[in-house]
Design an enzyme around this catalytic site. Structure first.
Site, PDB file in Angstrom:
ATOM      1  N   HIS A 105       0.548   8.118   3.827  1.00 33.03           N
ATOM      2  CA  HIS A 105       1.190   7.473   4.971  1.00 33.03           C
ATOM      3  C   HIS A 105       2.684   7.770   5.075  1.00 33.03           C
ATOM      4  O   HIS A 105       3.341   7.244   5.974  1.00 33.03           O
ATOM      5  CB  HIS A 105       0.950   5.965   4.906  1.00 33.03           C
ATOM      6  CG  HIS A 105      -0.493   5.611   4.808  1.00 33.03           C
ATOM      7  ND1 HIS A 105      -1.372   5.805   5.841  1.00 33.03           N
ATOM      8  CD2 HIS A 105      -1.238   5.091   3.784  1.00 33.03           C
ATOM      9  CE1 HIS A 105      -2.587   5.422   5.474  1.00 33.03           C
ATOM     10  NE2 HIS A 105      -2.525   4.994   4.223  1.00 33.03           N
ATOM     11  N   ASP A 158       0.849  -1.185   0.000  1.00 32.00           N
ATOM     12  CA  ASP A 158       0.000   0.000   0.000  1.00 32.00           C
ATOM     13  C   ASP A 158       0.887   1.239   0.000  1.00 32.00           C
ATOM     14  O   ASP A 158       1.359   1.688   1.045  1.00 32.00           O
ATOM     15  CB  ASP A 158      -0.917   0.005   1.224  1.00 32.00           C
ATOM     16  CG  ASP A 158      -1.961   1.118   1.150  1.00 32.00           C
ATOM     17  OD1 ASP A 158      -1.755   2.081   0.379  1.00 32.00           O
ATOM     18  OD2 ASP A 158      -2.977   1.023   1.858  1.00 32.00           O
ATOM     19  N   GLY A 203      -4.719   1.881   7.957  1.00 33.57           N
ATOM     20  CA  GLY A 203      -5.726   1.177   8.747  1.00 33.57           C
ATOM     21  C   GLY A 203      -5.426  -0.310   8.846  1.00 33.57           C
ATOM     22  O   GLY A 203      -5.606  -0.929   9.899  1.00 33.57           O
ATOM     23  N   ILE A 210      -0.340   9.358   8.661  1.00 35.85           N
ATOM     24  CA  ILE A 210      -1.018   8.436   9.570  1.00 35.85           C
ATOM     25  C   ILE A 210      -0.659   6.996   9.227  1.00 35.85           C
ATOM     26  O   ILE A 210      -0.164   6.699   8.140  1.00 35.85           O
ATOM     27  CB  ILE A 210      -2.553   8.611   9.500  1.00 35.85           C
ATOM     28  CG1 ILE A 210      -3.061   8.377   8.065  1.00 35.85           C
ATOM     29  CG2 ILE A 210      -2.956   9.983  10.010  1.00 35.85           C
ATOM     30  CD1 ILE A 210      -4.572   8.380   7.934  1.00 35.85           C
TER      31      ILE A 210
END
Length: 278
Positions: free
Chosen positions: A185, A180, A203, A200
């Site tokens: 990120h 990903d 998830g 961040i």
């Protein structure tokens, strides 16, 4: 959005020659230091690794679908494990849009996305099921019914177990190497454009960290005992935070859980459900 095209699209097929190095990299990305998962001598695969096997990438920019891809949000995630994942091998993932739910023009739509993971010999290892919120695509004339019902956490009583798992400040930088590569990120400018002070954690990286907590607390770190793990994503984790997972034992082989960021005292994963061999 073109719902007929989404639902009628052929499965997106991804084949991977997965190596032990890939399993180790995934484990490091979710913070594991257990030699069973990071050392090639007797290496085991974390069950949560199913989320990156046969991963087709960010599929929502397909021009034939005409989805408002900038308003796509990953809402819920589930894995169902049919056989323990090997640490290396040939994997085939086939991803399909299995259902569309119309919540209305102002509320958006929900897409159910399923991925079947099989080995090169045809062995069925896992099903990966995601609930995706298409916030800009409601009002297409579909049914509003059929959304999954989140598992209820028995918050009327205290948890039976709690496990704290730290995350490293560079955890998102490592996890992204499992597939990903969303710049949200890693790139501070992209994160700020998205409304965040800093990059961040993915998830699904949070999902993996919490999965490690459940393995430790409920199955003595034995991945062969894991059968299912469901979550709803509530808020993102910032790399470097500590995730506390509260666990409620519901019956033999079934547990509910919820995870919070200790530093900010906010729920990051909710409505968790974990199924295992007791």
């Amino acid at each position: 959005m073109n719902p007929e095209t989404l639902l009628g699209s052929p499965p997106i097929r991804v084949e991977q020659n997965w190596q032990e190095r890939d399993s180790i990299l995934y484990a490091l990305g979710v913070g594991s230091e257990d030699l069973d998962f990071v050392y090639e001598d007797g290496l085991k695969a974390l069950p949560m690794m199913a989320v990156v096997l046969g991963y087709p990438g960010f599929i929502w920019q397909n021009p034939e679908w005409n989805v408002d891809w900038k308003k796509v949000l990953h809402g819920e995630q589930s894995i169902i494990i049919h056989a323990p994942l090997p640490a290396k091998g040939h994997f085939i993932g086939e991803t399909r849009i299995t259902k569309l739910i119309d919540k209305g023009a102002e509320k958006g739509a929900i897409a159910m996305v399923g991925r079947q993971i099989v080995g090169g010999d045809g062995k069925h290892y896992a099903d990966v099921i995601a609930t995706i919120f298409l916030r800009g695509d409601g009002g297409f004339g579909g049914s509003p019914d059929g959304a999954p019902v989140p598992h209820k956490v028995p918050s009327e009583r205290g948890p039976d177990l709690s496990v704290d798992m730290p995350t490293a400040k560079n955890s998102a930088m490592i996890y992204r190497l499992s597939g990903d590569l969303n710049p949200l990120h890693i790139d501070p400018d992209v994160a700020r454009d998205g409304g965040f002070e800093r990059p961040i954690l993915h998830g699904l990286a949070t999902y993996g960290v919490v999965g490690r907590a459940l393995l430790s607390a409920l199955v003595d770190n034995d991945p062969s005992r894991v059968r299912r793990m469901d979550v709803r994503f509530s808020r993102p984790v910032e790399p470097g935070e500590t995730i506390r997972t509260d666990i409620w034992i519901e019956s033999d082989g079934k547990a509910a859980f919820q995870s919070t960021s200790i530093e900010r005292n906010v729920t990051v994963l909710s409505n968790g459900y974990f199924e295992f061999t007791a």
